[in-house]
Design a protein around this motif. Structure first.
Motif, short mmCIF file in Angstrom:
data_model
loop_
_atom_site.label_atom_id
_atom_site.label_comp_id
_atom_site.label_asym_id
_atom_site.label_seq_id
_atom_site.Cartn_x
_atom_site.Cartn_y
_atom_site.Cartn_z
N ASP A 214 0.81 -1.22 0.00
CA ASP A 214 0.00 0.00 0.00
C ASP A 214 0.84 1.26 0.00
OD1 ASP A 214 1.04 0.03 2.53
OD2 ASP A 214 -0.87 -0.16 3.57
N ARG A 215 2.19 1.09 0.09
CA ARG A 215 3.14 2.20 0.00
C ARG A 215 3.06 3.14 1.21
NH1 ARG A 215 4.24 5.43 -5.70
NH2 ARG A 215 6.40 6.07 -5.23
N ALA A 216 2.37 2.71 2.26
CA ALA A 216 2.22 3.56 3.43
C ALA A 216 2.60 2.84 4.72
CB ALA A 216 0.78 4.06 3.54
N THR A 217 2.35 1.52 4.78
CA THR A 217 2.60 0.76 6.00
C THR A 217 4.06 0.29 6.05
OG1 THR A 217 0.32 -0.03 5.96
CG2 THR A 217 1.87 -1.19 7.39
N PHE B 96 8.67 -17.49 -0.07
CA PHE B 96 7.60 -16.66 -0.62
C PHE B 96 8.01 -16.22 -2.02
CE2 PHE B 96 10.29 -14.35 2.35
CZ PHE B 96 10.78 -13.30 1.58
N THR B 97 7.01 -15.84 -2.81
CA THR B 97 7.25 -15.53 -4.22
C THR B 97 6.46 -14.29 -4.62
OG1 THR B 97 7.53 -17.88 -4.70
CG2 THR B 97 7.17 -16.44 -6.57
N ASP B 98 7.13 -13.38 -5.32
CA ASP B 98 6.50 -12.21 -5.95
C ASP B 98 5.65 -11.40 -4.98
OD1 ASP B 98 7.64 -12.90 -8.36
OD2 ASP B 98 5.94 -14.11 -9.00
N GLU B 99 6.23 -11.07 -3.83
CA GLU B 99 5.56 -10.18 -2.90
C GLU B 99 6.01 -8.74 -3.19
OE1 GLU B 99 5.95 -11.25 1.15
OE2 GLU B 99 4.90 -13.17 0.93
N LEU B 100 5.05 -7.83 -3.19
CA LEU B 100 5.33 -6.45 -3.58
C LEU B 100 5.73 -5.61 -2.36
CD1 LEU B 100 5.36 -4.34 -5.85
CD2 LEU B 100 2.96 -3.84 -5.30
N TYR B 101 6.89 -4.94 -2.49
CA TYR B 101 7.37 -4.03 -1.46
C TYR B 101 7.86 -2.74 -2.13
CZ TYR B 101 7.51 -7.98 1.82
OH TYR B 101 7.17 -9.06 2.61
N TRP B 102 7.88 -1.68 -1.32
CA TRP B 102 8.45 -0.41 -1.77
C TRP B 102 9.66 -0.09 -0.91
CZ3 TRP B 102 6.61 2.50 -5.91
CH2 TRP B 102 5.41 2.08 -6.45
N ALA B 103 10.70 0.47 -1.54
CA ALA B 103 11.93 0.81 -0.82
C ALA B 103 12.48 2.11 -1.36
CB ALA B 103 12.96 -0.31 -0.96
N GLY B 104 13.26 2.80 -0.52
CA GLY B 104 13.89 4.03 -0.95
C GLY B 104 13.35 5.24 -0.21
N GLN C 33 10.84 6.46 -4.21
CA GLN C 33 10.62 5.05 -3.88
C GLN C 33 10.51 4.19 -5.13
OE1 GLN C 33 7.11 5.37 -1.52
NE2 GLN C 33 8.21 5.72 0.40
N ARG C 34 10.98 2.96 -5.00
CA ARG C 34 10.92 1.99 -6.10
C ARG C 34 10.13 0.78 -5.63
NH1 ARG C 34 12.31 4.15 -10.70
NH2 ARG C 34 12.91 2.08 -11.50
N ALA C 35 9.41 0.17 -6.57
CA ALA C 35 8.62 -1.03 -6.26
C ALA C 35 9.44 -2.27 -6.62
CB ALA C 35 7.31 -1.03 -7.05
N ASP D 147 13.00 -5.08 -9.78
CA ASP D 147 12.42 -3.74 -9.86
C ASP D 147 11.23 -3.77 -10.81
OD1 ASP D 147 11.80 -1.06 -10.19
OD2 ASP D 147 13.89 -0.42 -10.12
N VAL D 148 10.02 -3.52 -10.27
CA VAL D 148 8.79 -3.54 -11.07
C VAL D 148 8.11 -2.18 -11.04
CG1 VAL D 148 8.40 -6.03 -10.82
CG2 VAL D 148 7.50 -4.47 -9.08
N THR D 149 8.90 -1.14 -10.76
CA THR D 149 8.32 0.19 -10.67
C THR D 149 7.65 0.58 -11.98
OG1 THR D 149 10.10 0.78 -9.15
CG2 THR D 149 8.78 2.58 -10.04
#
Length: 551
Positions: free
Chosen positions: A263-266, A284-292, A297-299, A323-325
């Protein structure tokens, strides 16, 4: 220290050096080195005799025997042994045995101990690899024991008879033992050489594979992070170090970066971070996170795969960051486009349906009423499709919950598709618990049930059976639609709730559909706080189940 006993360093290094030195000698020098122990011992005997028994040199036979030893050593030095037959050197140790016998016999009782010098030529012969060498060593010992007494012609005594009998026996035992030990050591040496060669080959292969792995890790654009079972960093590749958004994740201590959930917030808690979960053995596989940092921020699609302990290497896990941004941005743009177009389409479609209603209510159009009904039906279908597109694009639906009976909604939905099921040659069964009080949006939940029933009818062969059930459990209100159709593979089930997804078999068999029914149903059910799932197997049908919370 383990249960195995380790030899001292000198016990392994010194023999290896001696073996390497001896193996590097030529044929002549090997014969000289083998003769050298006896020659040195004879030299010591001469020195001892000169000090303690100088009269012994007055015996010409004793002097000749000593000169024979010197002559044999000079022969070892002079003969080009590499130009003669391979085992021609055996003449030397055989003559050595005779020379030792004559030396002992000529020296008299004071020199009886010289019989022990026969050990040198006997061991030299017996240590050879040829199987007949121990026999030759025994014969040489017998000759060295018997020939000198009979040649010199002294009368036999009790002591000489004992020596004549027991000396060959002792030398025979020494010869056999020397041959066995030599053969064993030679076999072990060969195995050690083979093992060393295999180890060198394995090391070369390991170095090659390591180089290949390093090249791959540097070349791929995917961040790779290897951790051990304690969550400590074992390895990171160039992509992981070069990307500013990822580099901070691997830094230990308070300056370590953090991840945000999809959600890019939690903010993701430390105990739920990918390295900690991977270290605990979770895959785990293909879990979406944001970093930076904020604003940059990059997905990342993050996956983890563990590896067991092997070859002294501790177990751990490999974590990848893709990187899937750009992909997330493209999907968002597509959803915005679909939503915008859908909204633009809904307004004129609503107007078309309104004017159709007016036209059908006006007198004088009875002759084209059937055509107007077809137009209205297709316009309503198109409007429903547009509404589905809007719901999928926004991933939410407007709900109007009210107190109602889920059993009644299921029954009405089943009744509405009975004619369609009968036309396809399908048996439709209903099994519901009555009543099932619920608080939900009747129209939306009815849409979900009709979507599931429509899929079951489309994917079931003639003569198949469809069963609709609804009942109350501790988990909630459970509704299931089961069919005996073509079913789905595990990969297709994972994709089933993806927007616009249609299986290869549905495309091949030209089964109509837009790939929106299940995604819309999922959005509606989750909007009610529920969940939806599939249980399917190719050739055995599918069961779609959704669970709604109790009112």
């Amino acid at each position: 220290m383990s249960g195995q006993t380790r030899l001292p360093m000198a016990a392994t290094v010194v023999p290896d050096r001696l073996d390497g030195l001896y193996g590097g000698l030529g044929s002549r020098m090997r014969v000289v080195v083998s003769q050298l122990p006896l020659t040195i011992t004879v030299g010591l005997v001469v020195a001892a005799a000169a000090v303690f028994s100088p009269d012994a040199f007055g015996d010409s036979l004793f002097a000749l025997a000593l000169l024979a030893h010197l002559a044999l050593f000079l022969i070892c030095l002079a003969v080009p042994w590499n130009r003669v037959p391979e085992h021609a050197f055996v003449v030397i140790p055989v003559l050595d045995c005779l020379a030792v016998g004559f030396t002992r016999e000529a020296g008299g009782p004071a020199f009886n101990v010289l019989s022990l010098m026969m050990v040198f030529p006997v061991v030299w012969l017996a240590a050879q690899r040829a199987p007949y060498m121990p026999v030759l060593a025994i014969l040489a010992a017998v000759l060295g024991t018997l020939v000198p007494p009979f040649t010199i012609g002294g009368p036999p005594t009790g002591a000489s008879m004992i020596r004549t009998i027991f000396l060959p026996l002792v030398m025979s035992a020494i010869a056999v033992t020397a041959h066995v030990v030599s053969g064993t050591l030679q076999g072990q040496r060969i195995k050690l050489v083979e093992n060393e060669h295999d180890l060198a080959s394995a090391l070369d292969e390991s170095v090659r594979r390591q180089g290949l792995l390093d090249a791959v890790l540097k070349a791929v654009g995917v961040g790779v992070w290897v951790v051990d079972r304690r969550g400590r960093t074992v390895l990171t590749n160039r992509a992981m170090q070069a990307e500013a958004a990822l580099a901070g994740l691997t830094n230990p201590g308070p300056g370590r970066g953090h991840l945000l959930a999809a959600d890019r917030a939690t903010r993701v808690p430390a105990v739920m971070s990918p390295p900690v979960r991977a270290a605990n053995g979770e895959a785990f596989t293909d879990e979406l996170y944001w970093a930076g940092p904020e604003g940059g921020q990059r997905a990342y699609s993050v996956s983890s795969h563990g590896f067991p302990a092997a070859g002294g290497q501790e177990a751990g896990a490999v974590i990848t960051f893709v990187d899937v941004t750009s992909l997330i941005g493209a999907l968002a743009a597509k959803d915005n486009f679909v939503g915008t177009v859908s909204h633009e389409l809904r307004t004129p479609l609503t107007s078309i349906l309104g004017y159709l209603e007016l036209a059908m209510d006006e007198p004088g159009h009875e002759d084209i009423r059937e055509e107007l009904l077809v137009v209205r039906r297709n316009a309503e279908h198109l409007l429903n499709l547009v509404n589905d597109l809007i719901a999928v694009a926004s991933e939410r639906v407007e709900l109007s919950p009210e107190d109602t009976d889920l059993a009644r909604i299921v029954t009405e939905a089943v009744d509405s598709v009975l004619p369609k099921a009968a036309g396809a040659g399908l048996e439709l069964k209903l099994d519901v618990e009555r009543p099932l009080p619920a608080r939900l949006d009747p129209a939306r939940i009815s849409q979900v049930i009709r979507n599931l029933l429509s899929n079951a009818i489309k994917f079931s062969p003639h003569g198949g059976r469809i069963t609709a059930t609804a009942h109350s459990t501790e988990a909630g209100l459970v509704c299931s639609i089961s069919d005996t159709g073509m079913g789905m593979s595990w990969e297709e089930q994972e994709q089933a709730f993806t927007k616009f997804f249609r299986s290869a078999r549905s495309r091949e068999t030209a089964i109509p559909g837009a790939g929106l029914g299940l995604p819309v149903s999922k959005t509606i059910v989750e909007g009610h706080g529920g969940s939806i799932s599939l249980d399917s197997e190719p050739g055995r049908g599918t069961t779609a189940t959704f669970v709604l919370p109790h009112p």
